[in-house]
Enzyme design. Structure first.
Site, PDB file in Angstrom:
ATOM      1  N   LYS A 231       4.012 -14.723   0.693  1.00 46.69           N
ATOM      2  CA  LYS A 231       4.812 -13.667   1.044  1.00 46.69           C
ATOM      3  C   LYS A 231       5.203 -13.843   2.563  1.00 46.69           C
ATOM      4  CE  LYS A 231       4.885  -8.687   1.507  1.00 46.69           C
ATOM      5  NZ  LYS A 231       4.154  -7.348   1.389  1.00 46.69           N
ATOM      6  N   GLU A 280       3.100   4.570   7.547  1.00 43.21           N
ATOM      7  CA  GLU A 280       2.052   3.785   7.315  1.00 43.21           C
ATOM      8  C   GLU A 280       0.853   3.792   8.327  1.00 43.21           C
ATOM      9  OE1 GLU A 280       3.322  -0.284   6.338  1.00 43.21           O
ATOM     10  OE2 GLU A 280       1.192  -1.194   6.365  1.00 43.21           O
ATOM     11  N   GLU A 324       4.549  -7.752  -4.016  1.00 47.03           N
ATOM     12  CA  GLU A 324       4.475  -7.386  -2.654  1.00 47.03           C
ATOM     13  C   GLU A 324       3.427  -6.490  -2.124  1.00 47.03           C
ATOM     14  OE1 GLU A 324       8.935  -6.485  -2.142  1.00 47.03           O
ATOM     15  OE2 GLU A 324       8.252  -5.958  -0.360  1.00 47.03           O
ATOM     16  N   GLU A 459      17.898  -2.950   1.694  1.00 49.42           N
ATOM     17  CA  GLU A 459      16.769  -2.210   2.261  1.00 49.42           C
ATOM     18  C   GLU A 459      16.293  -1.684   3.531  1.00 49.42           C
ATOM     19  OE1 GLU A 459      13.100  -3.366  -0.215  1.00 49.42           O
ATOM     20  OE2 GLU A 459      12.115  -2.968   1.402  1.00 49.42           O
TER      21      GLU A 459
HETATM   22  C1  LIG Z   1       8.291  -3.670   7.317  1.00 47.61           C
HETATM   23  C2  LIG Z   1       8.664  -2.405   7.070  1.00 47.61           C
HETATM   24  O1  LIG Z   1       8.202  -1.829   5.830  1.00 47.61           O
HETATM   25  C3  LIG Z   1       7.195  -2.260   5.184  1.00 47.61           C
HETATM   26  C4  LIG Z   1       6.156  -1.165   4.802  1.00 47.61           C
HETATM   27  C5  LIG Z   1       6.592  -0.567   3.504  1.00 47.61           C
HETATM   28  C6  LIG Z   1       7.299  -1.218   2.826  1.00 47.61           C
HETATM   29  C7  LIG Z   1       7.699  -2.391   2.951  1.00 47.61           C
HETATM   30  C8  LIG Z   1       8.550  -3.177   2.201  1.00 47.61           C
HETATM   31  O2  LIG Z   1       8.709  -2.558   0.850  1.00 47.61           O
HETATM   32  O3  LIG Z   1       8.985  -4.322   2.188  1.00 47.61           O
HETATM   33  C9  LIG Z   1       7.461  -3.012   4.240  1.00 47.61           C
HETATM   34  O4  LIG Z   1       6.046  -4.008   3.675  1.00 47.61           O
HETATM   35  C10 LIG Z   1       9.417  -1.557   7.900  1.00 47.61           C
HETATM   36  O5  LIG Z   1       9.767  -0.660   7.583  1.00 47.61           O
HETATM   37  O6  LIG Z   1      10.214  -2.339   8.809  1.00 47.61           O
END
Ligand SMILES: C=C(O[C@H]1C=CC=C(C(=O)O)[C@@H]1O)C(=O)O
Length: 478
Positions: A231, A280, A324, A459
């Site tokens: 990943k 986070e 993920e 996204e």
């Molecule tokens: C890297 C980011 O989100 C991370 C945190 C939550 C969900 C994420 C996702 O689903 O990819 C990412 O891991 C960002 O918001 O720039």
């Protein structure tokens, strides 16, 4: 009037305290950090930040999602700074040295008061594309602010921090410090917040090279399919240019209103301000209790309750998002284990719902072993696979090759640590670096074997929306 009387009492107490510090500095023949805390009248932490920015170069605001702790640091009494791969060790050493020469009045049981270090770290000290925009943000920079305004569980505190030496005059110094404190409080009550969002027409949004980024996602997927890694997380940068200078305190206030369930932070250095509203948590340590959070796997919010529930259900059961997420849970548990007596994580992820996006979320808790502090954890935890990838080194190597930009402090730990090693750090996502009329926004996505470049790009657009809205430009984001 109430403030003035309080100031007078504080000034006498501060003067006596500084006199003790000066005496100790004289005996030791070195400078001493005096850290003096008193309970304060009600103040507005964001307005203090706004008024501080007009007076000094370095200001920082930081608050928890439940707002039980709000910190505003103005100026710097001591700065610890380090660059390169030895940054964690060097910073820890600098903090230890200052602790040895600290005289502290704060009642230790009030979290967030006393000689607190506020600041953050860059994402990758070895990143090859150094960008001028991050010039004011080194690889590690923590400061004990000259004035720390704390709101802790609805009680208000001010800590004055100052280095004193044998030649200082306690009376003169106390007078100066109280005047500055008064100017900050007064400035904040007089300041007239200009919170009208700028008209979207006044903002130009440059999304960068979308084709390049999608190509990078495809390349990352290829490497994953070739088993070079499992990943990685690829981010992109968007430039928003305004006709008038951005006002960081207004943007911060918008973020607080529009994204209430987040950590909020703003770190100003001269004309630059790095700020954001992130969902986070990296980690929090209070005594022997440690909390961490896994946040990875995302989907949009629905337009109505039924659609929202269906999307949530899809997210919960989607193998790509679960994969993920699982990398983060596994890594956090394994990383915390050597530092903890016990570590617990739930078996199934929960959902964290934000305004435009929902995430898979797993809280992790543990009991820290004696002598471990939040500073022992940071180098091990950062970057988690939520912002870096897995395995860590391979994932970061791909970020360096494929992203072609400097993340600076985006996706890095931002927070505070006290002299006992308690503290809390959020991961600086959903953030922007503002410099006058320019704002660079950052957003990234976890890339795994079955990632689709178009979906990942969409996204990032969702993740950019909160900041675009806070800047006043949400109509322009696509
Ligand atoms: C890297 C980011 O989100 C991370 C945190 C939550 C969900 C994420 C996702 O689903 O990819 C990412 O891991 C960002 O918001 O720039």
């Amino acid at each position: 009037m109430v403030i003035s009387n309080l100031m007078l009492t504080n000034q006498q107490q501060l003067q006596q305290f500084l006199a003790r510090g000066i005496k100790r500095a004289t005996a030791l023949q070195r400078q001493i950090l005096c850290s003096f805390t008193t309970e304060a009248p009600v103040f507005d932490a964001v307005e203090i930040f706004r008024s501080g920015m007009t007076l000094v170069n370095e200001c920082m605001y930081w608050s928890t999602p439940d707002r039980s702790l709000r910190l505003t640091g103005i100026g710097s009494a001591v700065t610890a700074e380090a660059n390169g791969t030895q940054r964690w060790r060097q910073i820890t050493q600098q903090l230890k040295q200052i602790k040895q020469v600290t005289l502290q009045s704060a009642p230790a049981e009030i979290p967030g008061t006393g000689p607190l270090w506020l600041g953050g770290f860059s994402f990758d000290p070895l990143q090859p594309n150094k960008d001028e925009i991050w010039r004011a943000y080194p690889d590690a920079q923590l400061m004990i602010p000259g004035f720390l305004f704390t709101v802790s569980n609805n009680r208000y505190w001010i800590t004055v921090n100052v280095m004193v030496g044998a030649s200082d005059d306690a009376c003169k110094l106390a007078d100066e410090l109280i005047k500055k404190q008064y100017a900050l409080l007064n400035g904040s009550s007089e300041s007239n917040p200009t919170r009208e969002p700028q008209s979207p027409a006044a903002l130009k949004v440059d999304q960068g090279d979308a084709a390049y980024w999608k190509q990078a996602v495809s390349q990352a997927v290829d490497k994953i399919l070739q088993n070079q890694l499992q990943k990685t997380v690829l981010a992109r940068k968007v430039l928003v240019r305004s006709e008038q200078p951005f006002r960081p305190a207004d943007v911060l206030r918008n973020l607080l209103e529009m994204q209430p369930d987040c950590y909020h932070f703003a770190i100003s250095r001269g004309s630059c301000c790095f700020l954001g509203a992130t969902p986070e948590r990296l980690t929090a340590v209070q005594g022997s209790r440690v909390d961490a959070a896994c946040l990875a796997g995302s989907i949009a919010r629905g337009n109505n309750e039924t659609e929202d529930r269906e999307l949530a259900e899809y997210l919960r059961n989607d193998m790509k998002n679960r994969a993920e997420h699982a990398f983060v849970v596994d890594m956090l548990q394994h990383t915390l284990e050597p530092f903890c007596e016990t570590v617990q994580a739930k078996n199934q992820p929960e959902l964290m719902k934000l305004q435009y996006i929902q995430h898979l979320y797993t809280p992790v808790t543990g009991t820290l072993k004696p002598n471990e502090t939040i500073l022992s954890l940071l180098p091990e935890l950062h970057p988690t696979p939520a912002v870096g990838g897995f395995p860590r080194e391979e994932a970061i190597q791909q970020i360096r090759i494929l992203e072609n930009m400097d993340r600076g402090w985006y996706a890095s730990p931002i927070g505070w640590v006290d002299s006992q090693g308690n503290g809390e750090y959020a991961v600086a996502l959903r953030s922007a670096l503002i410099d006058n009329r320019d704002a660079w926004l950052f957003a990234g996505c976890g890339i795994v074997a079955d990632s689709n470049p178009e979906d990942e790009y969409a996204e990032t657009c969702l993740k950019l929306r909160p900041m675009l809205s806070a800047l006043g430009g949400h109509h322009n984001e696509k």
